[in-house]
Write an enzyme that holds these catalytic residues in place. Structure first.
Site, PDB file in Angstrom:
ATOM      1  N   ASP A  53     -21.653   4.926  -3.050  1.00  0.00           N
ATOM      2  CA  ASP A  53     -21.108   5.261  -1.725  1.00  0.00           C
ATOM      3  C   ASP A  53     -19.591   5.099  -1.649  1.00  0.00           C
ATOM      4  O   ASP A  53     -18.996   5.248  -0.584  1.00  0.00           O
ATOM      5  CB  ASP A  53     -21.776   4.402  -0.642  1.00  0.00           C
ATOM      6  CG  ASP A  53     -21.531   2.911  -0.864  1.00  0.00           C
ATOM      7  OD1 ASP A  53     -20.832   2.557  -1.845  1.00  0.00           O
ATOM      8  OD2 ASP A  53     -22.019   2.097  -0.063  1.00  0.00           O
ATOM      9  N   GLU A  55     -17.806   2.277  -2.396  1.00  0.00           N
ATOM     10  CA  GLU A  55     -17.305   0.911  -2.200  1.00  0.00           C
ATOM     11  C   GLU A  55     -16.999   0.234  -3.544  1.00  0.00           C
ATOM     12  O   GLU A  55     -17.639   0.521  -4.550  1.00  0.00           O
ATOM     13  CB  GLU A  55     -18.335   0.097  -1.398  1.00  0.00           C
ATOM     14  CG  GLU A  55     -18.454   0.622   0.037  1.00  0.00           C
ATOM     15  CD  GLU A  55     -19.430  -0.160   0.895  1.00  0.00           C
ATOM     16  OE1 GLU A  55     -20.092  -1.084   0.387  1.00  0.00           O
ATOM     17  OE2 GLU A  55     -19.523   0.169   2.096  1.00  0.00           O
ATOM     18  N   GLN A 114       6.234   2.092   5.225  1.00  0.00           N
ATOM     19  CA  GLN A 114       6.088   1.970   6.695  1.00  0.00           C
ATOM     20  C   GLN A 114       6.450   0.521   7.036  1.00  0.00           C
ATOM     21  O   GLN A 114       5.592  -0.316   7.300  1.00  0.00           O
ATOM     22  CB  GLN A 114       4.653   2.317   7.135  1.00  0.00           C
ATOM     23  CG  GLN A 114       4.430   2.278   8.649  1.00  0.00           C
ATOM     24  CD  GLN A 114       5.166   3.384   9.417  1.00  0.00           C
ATOM     25  OE1 GLN A 114       5.437   4.431   8.875  1.00  0.00           O
ATOM     26  NE2 GLN A 114       5.509   3.134  10.663  1.00  0.00           N
ATOM     27  N   ASP A 186      20.578   7.998  -1.787  1.00  0.00           N
ATOM     28  CA  ASP A 186      20.988   7.753  -0.404  1.00  0.00           C
ATOM     29  C   ASP A 186      21.756   6.446  -0.311  1.00  0.00           C
ATOM     30  O   ASP A 186      21.636   5.567  -1.176  1.00  0.00           O
ATOM     31  CB  ASP A 186      19.814   7.918   0.582  1.00  0.00           C
ATOM     32  CG  ASP A 186      19.007   6.678   0.851  1.00  0.00           C
ATOM     33  OD1 ASP A 186      19.543   5.779   1.511  1.00  0.00           O
ATOM     34  OD2 ASP A 186      17.832   6.641   0.437  1.00  0.00           O
ATOM     35  N   LYS A 209      21.385  10.813   2.777  1.00  0.00           N
ATOM     36  CA  LYS A 209      20.107  11.486   3.054  1.00  0.00           C
ATOM     37  C   LYS A 209      19.674  11.118   4.466  1.00  0.00           C
ATOM     38  O   LYS A 209      19.684   9.939   4.832  1.00  0.00           O
ATOM     39  CB  LYS A 209      19.056  11.011   2.041  1.00  0.00           C
ATOM     40  CG  LYS A 209      17.706  11.677   2.198  1.00  0.00           C
ATOM     41  CD  LYS A 209      16.767  11.340   1.031  1.00  0.00           C
ATOM     42  CE  LYS A 209      15.885  10.163   1.317  1.00  0.00           C
ATOM     43  NZ  LYS A 209      14.824   9.952   0.325  1.00  0.00           N
ATOM     44  N   ARG A 211      16.493  11.848   7.459  1.00  0.00           N
ATOM     45  CA  ARG A 211      15.118  12.345   7.557  1.00  0.00           C
ATOM     46  C   ARG A 211      14.738  12.564   9.011  1.00  0.00           C
ATOM     47  O   ARG A 211      15.027  11.719   9.866  1.00  0.00           O
ATOM     48  CB  ARG A 211      14.161  11.313   6.923  1.00  0.00           C
ATOM     49  CG  ARG A 211      12.700  11.752   6.882  1.00  0.00           C
ATOM     50  CD  ARG A 211      11.806  10.642   6.309  1.00  0.00           C
ATOM     51  NE  ARG A 211      12.096  10.322   4.927  1.00  0.00           N
ATOM     52  CZ  ARG A 211      11.582  10.975   3.879  1.00  0.00           C
ATOM     53  NH1 ARG A 211      10.765  11.976   4.075  1.00  0.00           N
ATOM     54  NH2 ARG A 211      11.891  10.596   2.651  1.00  0.00           N
ATOM     55  N   SER A 240       8.113  10.242  -5.054  1.00  0.00           N
ATOM     56  CA  SER A 240       6.796  10.636  -4.538  1.00  0.00           C
ATOM     57  C   SER A 240       6.602  12.133  -4.782  1.00  0.00           C
ATOM     58  O   SER A 240       6.119  12.540  -5.832  1.00  0.00           O
ATOM     59  CB  SER A 240       6.697  10.266  -3.062  1.00  0.00           C
ATOM     60  OG  SER A 240       5.436  10.632  -2.561  1.00  0.00           O
ATOM     61  N   THR A 241       7.034  12.975  -3.857  1.00  0.00           N
ATOM     62  CA  THR A 241       6.895  14.425  -4.058  1.00  0.00           C
ATOM     63  C   THR A 241       7.957  14.978  -5.002  1.00  0.00           C
ATOM     64  O   THR A 241       7.854  16.111  -5.466  1.00  0.00           O
ATOM     65  CB  THR A 241       7.069  15.168  -2.722  1.00  0.00           C
ATOM     66  OG1 THR A 241       8.414  14.950  -2.247  1.00  0.00           O
ATOM     67  CG2 THR A 241       6.075  14.673  -1.687  1.00  0.00           C
ATOM     68  N   THR A 244      13.428  14.378  -3.150  1.00  0.00           N
ATOM     69  CA  THR A 244      14.727  13.688  -3.116  1.00  0.00           C
ATOM     70  C   THR A 244      15.491  13.918  -4.420  1.00  0.00           C
ATOM     71  O   THR A 244      16.689  14.227  -4.421  1.00  0.00           O
ATOM     72  CB  THR A 244      14.508  12.171  -2.886  1.00  0.00           C
ATOM     73  OG1 THR A 244      13.796  12.010  -1.672  1.00  0.00           O
ATOM     74  CG2 THR A 244      15.817  11.407  -2.825  1.00  0.00           C
TER      75      THR A 244
HETATM   76  C1  R5P Z   1      12.763   6.709   0.332  1.00  0.00           C
HETATM   77  O1  R5P Z   1      13.588   6.177   1.042  1.00  0.00           O
HETATM   78  C2  R5P Z   1      12.511   6.306  -1.073  1.00  0.00           C
HETATM   79  O2  R5P Z   1      13.473   5.422  -1.537  1.00  0.00           O
HETATM   80  C3  R5P Z   1      12.432   7.514  -1.975  1.00  0.00           C
HETATM   81  O3  R5P Z   1      13.696   8.158  -1.983  1.00  0.00           O
HETATM   82  C4  R5P Z   1      11.402   8.477  -1.483  1.00  0.00           C
HETATM   83  O4  R5P Z   1      10.185   7.820  -1.298  1.00  0.00           O
HETATM   84  C5  R5P Z   1      11.226   9.611  -2.457  1.00  0.00           C
HETATM   85  O5  R5P Z   1      10.284  10.500  -1.942  1.00  0.00           O
HETATM   86  P1  R5P Z   1      10.184  11.984  -2.472  1.00  0.00           P
HETATM   87  O6  R5P Z   1      10.036  11.922  -3.959  1.00  0.00           O
HETATM   88  O7  R5P Z   1       8.964  12.529  -1.798  1.00  0.00           O
HETATM   89  O8  R5P Z   1      11.418  12.703  -2.045  1.00  0.00           O
END
Ligand code: R5P
Length: 312
Positions: A53, A55, A114, A186, A209, A211, A240-241, A244
Protein backbone atom coordinates in the site's frame (compact mmCIF):
# COMPACT_ATOMS: atom_id res chain seq x y z
CA UNK A 1 19.46 32.32 1.35
CA UNK A 2 22.10 31.46 3.86
CA UNK A 3 24.13 34.47 5.01
CA UNK A 4 27.09 32.42 6.18
CA UNK A 5 26.26 32.67 9.87
CA UNK A 6 28.59 30.96 12.34
CA UNK A 7 27.50 27.46 13.45
CA UNK A 8 26.23 27.05 17.01
CA UNK A 9 29.42 26.53 19.07
CA UNK A 10 27.76 23.88 21.25
CA UNK A 11 27.87 21.44 18.35
CA UNK A 12 31.61 21.61 17.93
CA UNK A 13 32.35 19.40 20.90
CA UNK A 14 29.31 17.20 20.87
CA UNK A 15 31.02 14.08 19.79
CA UNK A 16 34.67 14.74 20.45
CA UNK A 17 36.09 11.54 21.90
CA UNK A 18 32.72 9.76 22.01
CA UNK A 19 32.28 6.60 19.93
CA UNK A 20 29.13 6.71 17.84
CA UNK A 21 27.29 3.99 16.01
CA UNK A 22 26.43 4.88 12.44
CA UNK A 23 22.97 3.81 11.32
CA UNK A 24 22.89 3.42 7.52
CA UNK A 25 19.66 4.96 6.32
CA UNK A 26 18.26 3.29 3.18
CA UNK A 27 18.87 6.41 1.06
CA UNK A 28 22.51 6.92 2.11
CA UNK A 29 23.96 3.42 2.55
CA UNK A 30 27.17 4.06 0.63
CA UNK A 31 27.78 7.43 2.26
CA UNK A 32 27.19 5.91 5.72
CA UNK A 33 29.67 3.10 4.98
CA UNK A 34 32.25 5.65 3.89
CA UNK A 35 31.69 7.66 7.08
CA UNK A 36 32.11 4.46 9.11
CA UNK A 37 35.36 3.70 7.31
CA UNK A 38 36.73 7.20 7.83
CA UNK A 39 35.71 7.53 11.48
CA UNK A 40 36.22 3.92 12.54
CA UNK A 41 32.68 3.97 14.01
CA UNK A 42 30.77 0.73 13.55
CA UNK A 43 27.87 0.54 11.16
CA UNK A 44 24.36 -0.64 11.92
CA UNK A 45 22.58 -1.80 8.75
CA UNK A 46 18.89 -1.09 8.27
CA UNK A 47 16.41 -3.47 6.70
CA UNK A 48 13.76 -1.55 4.80
CA UNK A 49 10.83 -2.25 2.56
CA UNK A 50 7.73 -0.61 1.20
CA UNK A 51 4.46 -2.40 1.81
CA UNK A 52 2.08 -2.99 -1.13
CA UNK A 53 0.00 0.00 0.00
CA UNK A 54 3.05 2.29 -0.17
CA UNK A 55 3.82 2.52 3.56
CA UNK A 56 7.44 2.32 4.76
CA UNK A 57 8.97 -0.24 7.10
CA UNK A 58 12.42 -0.10 8.72
CA UNK A 59 14.25 -2.34 11.20
CA UNK A 60 17.68 -1.72 12.76
CA UNK A 61 19.80 -4.82 12.26
CA UNK A 62 22.17 -4.34 15.20
CA UNK A 63 22.53 -3.36 18.87
CA UNK A 64 22.30 0.31 19.89
CA UNK A 65 21.42 -0.04 23.58
CA UNK A 66 23.22 2.61 25.63
CA UNK A 67 24.91 4.05 22.51
CA UNK A 68 25.03 7.49 20.91
CA UNK A 69 23.96 6.94 17.31
CA UNK A 70 24.09 8.96 14.09
CA UNK A 71 21.47 8.09 11.48
CA UNK A 72 22.65 9.05 7.99
CA UNK A 73 19.70 9.51 5.68
CA UNK A 74 19.34 12.01 2.87
CA UNK A 75 15.79 13.09 2.01
CA UNK A 76 16.12 14.09 -1.63
CA UNK A 77 13.54 13.32 -4.30
CA UNK A 78 12.10 11.03 -5.47
CA UNK A 79 9.78 10.08 -2.62
CA UNK A 80 11.16 12.58 -0.14
CA UNK A 81 8.05 12.33 2.05
CA UNK A 82 8.61 8.58 2.50
CA UNK A 83 12.31 9.18 3.11
CA UNK A 84 11.53 11.66 5.88
CA UNK A 85 9.20 9.10 7.45
CA UNK A 86 11.91 6.42 7.24
CA UNK A 87 14.19 8.81 9.13
CA UNK A 88 11.55 9.37 11.80
CA UNK A 89 10.91 5.62 12.08
CA UNK A 90 14.65 4.88 12.44
CA UNK A 91 14.92 7.48 15.22
CA UNK A 92 11.95 5.96 17.01
CA UNK A 93 13.38 2.44 16.58
CA UNK A 94 16.77 3.57 17.93
CA UNK A 95 15.22 5.14 21.02
CA UNK A 96 13.01 2.10 21.67
CA UNK A 97 16.11 -0.10 21.37
CA UNK A 98 17.76 1.97 24.13
CA UNK A 99 19.96 4.43 22.20
CA UNK A 100 21.09 7.26 24.47
CA UNK A 101 21.32 10.08 21.97
CA UNK A 102 20.15 10.18 18.36
CA UNK A 103 21.83 12.51 15.87
CA UNK A 104 20.21 12.83 12.46
CA UNK A 105 22.70 13.44 9.65
CA UNK A 106 20.58 14.62 6.73
CA UNK A 107 22.75 15.81 3.85
CA UNK A 108 19.77 17.14 1.86
CA UNK A 109 16.84 18.25 3.97
CA UNK A 110 13.59 18.22 2.01
CA UNK A 111 11.31 21.25 2.39
CA UNK A 112 14.20 23.53 3.40
CA UNK A 113 13.21 26.09 0.76
CA UNK A 114 9.83 26.81 2.39
CA UNK A 115 11.65 28.59 5.20
CA UNK A 116 9.24 31.50 5.63
CA UNK A 117 5.68 32.50 4.87
CA UNK A 118 6.13 34.05 1.44
CA UNK A 119 2.35 34.46 0.93
CA UNK A 120 -0.41 34.69 3.49
CA UNK A 121 -2.02 31.35 4.22
CA UNK A 122 1.26 29.42 3.91
CA UNK A 123 3.03 27.52 6.66
CA UNK A 124 6.78 27.13 7.27
CA UNK A 125 7.36 23.58 6.09
CA UNK A 126 10.97 23.27 7.25
CA UNK A 127 9.96 24.05 10.85
CA UNK A 128 7.13 21.51 10.73
CA UNK A 129 9.57 18.86 9.53
CA UNK A 130 12.00 19.67 12.36
CA UNK A 131 9.26 19.42 14.98
CA UNK A 132 8.15 16.06 13.54
CA UNK A 133 11.71 14.75 13.73
CA UNK A 134 12.04 15.94 17.33
CA UNK A 135 8.81 14.13 18.22
CA UNK A 136 10.22 10.95 16.64
CA UNK A 137 13.24 10.98 18.96
CA UNK A 138 15.94 13.02 17.24
CA UNK A 139 18.13 14.94 19.70
CA UNK A 140 20.69 16.58 17.41
CA UNK A 141 20.78 17.48 13.76
CA UNK A 142 23.53 17.89 11.18
CA UNK A 143 22.97 18.90 7.58
CA UNK A 144 24.96 20.23 4.64
CA UNK A 145 24.41 23.63 3.02
CA UNK A 146 20.94 24.07 4.40
CA UNK A 147 19.08 26.47 2.12
CA UNK A 148 18.79 29.05 4.90
CA UNK A 149 20.97 28.77 7.98
CA UNK A 150 18.46 31.01 9.76
CA UNK A 151 16.03 28.07 9.79
CA UNK A 152 18.22 26.35 12.39
CA UNK A 153 17.29 29.00 14.94
CA UNK A 154 13.75 27.63 15.01
CA UNK A 155 14.72 23.95 15.18
CA UNK A 156 13.80 22.28 18.49
CA UNK A 157 17.18 20.53 18.84
CA UNK A 158 20.86 21.44 18.68
CA UNK A 159 21.68 21.69 15.00
CA UNK A 160 24.20 22.89 12.50
CA UNK A 161 24.90 23.04 8.79
CA UNK A 162 28.35 22.56 7.27
CA UNK A 163 29.44 23.66 3.81
CA UNK A 164 30.59 21.36 1.01
CA UNK A 165 31.44 24.26 -1.30
CA UNK A 166 35.22 24.12 -0.56
CA UNK A 167 35.21 20.40 -1.51
CA UNK A 168 33.46 21.18 -4.80
CA UNK A 169 35.86 24.02 -5.57
CA UNK A 170 38.76 21.69 -4.78
CA UNK A 171 37.40 19.20 -7.36
CA UNK A 172 37.80 21.91 -10.00
CA UNK A 173 41.26 22.91 -8.74
CA UNK A 174 42.35 19.27 -9.13
CA UNK A 175 41.03 19.35 -12.71
CA UNK A 176 43.31 22.31 -13.43
CA UNK A 177 40.93 25.25 -12.99
CA UNK A 178 42.78 27.10 -10.25
CA UNK A 179 42.03 30.80 -10.68
CA UNK A 180 38.54 30.25 -12.14
CA UNK A 181 35.92 32.93 -11.50
CA UNK A 182 33.39 31.87 -8.81
CA UNK A 183 29.88 33.06 -9.58
CA UNK A 184 26.74 32.75 -7.51
CA UNK A 185 23.46 33.03 -9.43
CA UNK A 186 21.94 35.38 -6.88
CA UNK A 187 23.17 37.97 -4.44
CA UNK A 188 21.95 36.11 -1.35
CA UNK A 189 24.24 33.22 -2.25
CA UNK A 190 27.35 35.38 -2.59
CA UNK A 191 28.78 33.67 0.49
CA UNK A 192 28.90 30.47 -1.61
CA UNK A 193 30.93 32.19 -4.32
CA UNK A 194 33.24 33.58 -1.64
CA UNK A 195 33.80 30.15 -0.08
CA UNK A 196 34.70 28.78 -3.52
CA UNK A 197 36.91 31.78 -4.23
CA UNK A 198 38.99 31.04 -1.15
CA UNK A 199 39.90 27.67 -2.73
CA UNK A 200 40.01 28.69 -6.41
CA UNK A 201 41.97 31.87 -5.77
CA UNK A 202 40.34 33.88 -8.61
CA UNK A 203 37.66 36.56 -8.59
CA UNK A 204 34.09 36.15 -7.34
CA UNK A 205 30.79 37.79 -8.13
CA UNK A 206 27.07 37.28 -8.36
CA UNK A 207 24.06 37.74 -10.62
CA UNK A 208 20.74 39.08 -9.36
CA UNK A 209 17.65 36.90 -9.33
CA UNK A 210 14.08 37.82 -8.45
CA UNK A 211 11.12 35.45 -8.27
CA UNK A 212 7.40 36.02 -8.73
CA UNK A 213 5.96 34.21 -5.72
CA UNK A 214 2.68 33.41 -7.49
CA UNK A 215 3.98 32.06 -10.82
CA UNK A 216 7.44 30.95 -9.62
CA UNK A 217 8.97 32.74 -12.68
CA UNK A 218 12.46 34.15 -12.11
CA UNK A 219 14.33 37.03 -13.75
CA UNK A 220 18.13 37.08 -13.77
CA UNK A 221 20.31 40.10 -14.45
CA UNK A 222 24.01 40.92 -14.36
CA UNK A 223 25.29 44.26 -13.09
CA UNK A 224 28.92 45.21 -13.43
CA UNK A 225 30.01 41.68 -14.26
CA UNK A 226 32.99 41.20 -16.55
CA UNK A 227 33.90 37.61 -17.30
CA UNK A 228 35.10 38.00 -20.89
CA UNK A 229 37.63 35.27 -21.71
CA UNK A 230 37.35 33.76 -18.22
CA UNK A 231 36.71 30.25 -16.97
CA UNK A 232 33.64 30.57 -14.76
CA UNK A 233 32.31 28.18 -12.14
CA UNK A 234 28.64 28.81 -11.28
CA UNK A 235 27.89 27.59 -7.74
CA UNK A 236 24.56 27.04 -6.05
CA UNK A 237 23.25 25.10 -3.08
CA UNK A 238 20.51 23.33 -5.05
CA UNK A 239 19.87 22.60 -8.71
CA UNK A 240 16.25 21.62 -9.17
CA UNK A 241 14.80 22.25 -12.64
CA UNK A 242 18.09 23.74 -13.82
CA UNK A 243 16.42 27.03 -14.79
CA UNK A 244 18.70 29.14 -12.58
CA UNK A 245 21.92 27.62 -13.96
CA UNK A 246 20.68 27.74 -17.55
CA UNK A 247 19.81 31.43 -17.18
CA UNK A 248 23.21 32.15 -15.65
CA UNK A 249 25.04 30.20 -18.37
CA UNK A 250 23.24 32.22 -21.05
CA UNK A 251 24.36 35.51 -19.48
CA UNK A 252 27.94 34.24 -19.19
CA UNK A 253 28.03 33.16 -22.83
CA UNK A 254 26.67 36.56 -23.91
CA UNK A 255 29.46 38.16 -21.90
CA UNK A 256 32.09 36.06 -23.68
CA UNK A 257 33.12 33.63 -20.92
CA UNK A 258 35.58 31.08 -22.31
CA UNK A 259 34.51 28.04 -20.27
CA UNK A 260 31.46 27.60 -18.03
CA UNK A 261 31.19 24.87 -15.37
CA UNK A 262 28.76 24.44 -12.54
CA UNK A 263 28.91 22.99 -9.06
CA UNK A 264 26.13 22.41 -6.57
CA UNK A 265 25.77 20.62 -3.28
CA UNK A 266 22.33 19.15 -3.91
CA UNK A 267 21.89 18.19 -7.57
CA UNK A 268 18.22 17.22 -7.69
CA UNK A 269 18.20 17.55 -11.49
CA UNK A 270 14.48 17.14 -11.95
CA UNK A 271 13.35 15.75 -15.33
CA UNK A 272 15.84 16.47 -18.11
CA UNK A 273 17.62 19.24 -16.17
CA UNK A 274 21.05 17.68 -16.70
CA UNK A 275 20.67 17.59 -20.48
CA UNK A 276 19.24 21.10 -20.64
CA UNK A 277 22.13 22.49 -18.57
CA UNK A 278 24.70 20.79 -20.79
CA UNK A 279 22.83 21.98 -23.90
CA UNK A 280 23.08 25.52 -22.50
CA UNK A 281 26.86 25.29 -22.82
CA UNK A 282 27.86 24.19 -19.31
CA UNK A 283 30.81 21.87 -19.81
CA UNK A 284 30.46 19.83 -16.60
CA UNK A 285 28.00 19.66 -13.69
CA UNK A 286 29.38 18.54 -10.34
CA UNK A 287 27.34 17.66 -7.28
CA UNK A 288 27.76 15.62 -4.10
CA UNK A 289 26.44 12.32 -2.78
CA UNK A 290 23.81 14.27 -0.88
CA UNK A 291 21.81 13.32 -3.97
CA UNK A 292 23.29 10.09 -5.30
CA UNK A 293 23.39 10.03 -9.10
CA UNK A 294 25.32 10.80 -12.30
CA UNK A 295 26.79 14.08 -11.14
CA UNK A 296 27.60 13.19 -7.51
CA UNK A 297 31.34 13.29 -8.03
CA UNK A 298 32.25 14.77 -4.63
CA UNK A 299 31.71 12.71 -1.49
CA UNK A 300 30.47 14.33 1.70
CA UNK A 301 31.98 11.50 3.77
CA UNK A 302 35.13 13.41 4.87
CA UNK A 303 33.12 16.52 5.83
CA UNK A 304 30.47 14.58 7.77
CA UNK A 305 33.14 12.47 9.48
CA UNK A 306 34.98 15.57 10.63
CA UNK A 307 31.76 17.20 11.83
CA UNK A 308 30.77 14.11 13.82
CA UNK A 309 34.23 14.03 15.41
CA UNK A 310 33.96 17.72 16.30
CA UNK A 311 36.91 18.50 14.04
CA UNK A 312 35.18 21.19 11.95
C1 R5P B 1 17.05 28.99 -4.72
O1 R5P B 1 17.13 30.03 -4.11
C2 R5P B 1 18.11 27.95 -4.72
O2 R5P B 1 19.28 28.41 -4.12
C3 R5P B 1 18.40 27.46 -6.11
O3 R5P B 1 18.92 28.54 -6.88
C4 R5P B 1 17.15 26.97 -6.77
O4 R5P B 1 16.52 26.03 -5.95
C5 R5P B 1 17.46 26.35 -8.11
O5 R5P B 1 16.26 25.94 -8.69
P1 R5P B 1 16.17 25.66 -10.25
O6 R5P B 1 17.24 24.69 -10.60
O7 R5P B 1 14.80 25.09 -10.43
O8 R5P B 1 16.31 26.97 -10.95
Amino acid sequence: MDKGLKPKPAFLNWHRGIELKIISGPTSKELAENVSNLTGYSNVPVISKVFPDGESYVRLDGEVKGEDVAIIQTTCPPAQDGRLLQLAFMADAAKRAGAKKVTAVVPYLAYARQDKMFLSGEGISVETIARMLKAAGIDEFLTVNLHSEMSLKQFPFASRTVSAIPLIADYFVKKGYKGAYALSPDKGAMYIAQQAQSVLGGDAGHLNKSRDRYTGQTVQTAEGLNVKGQTVLILDDIISTGGTIIGAAKILREQGAKHVFCGCVHGLLIGDAEKRILDAGVEEIVGTDSVPGNISKVSLAPLISQALKGAV
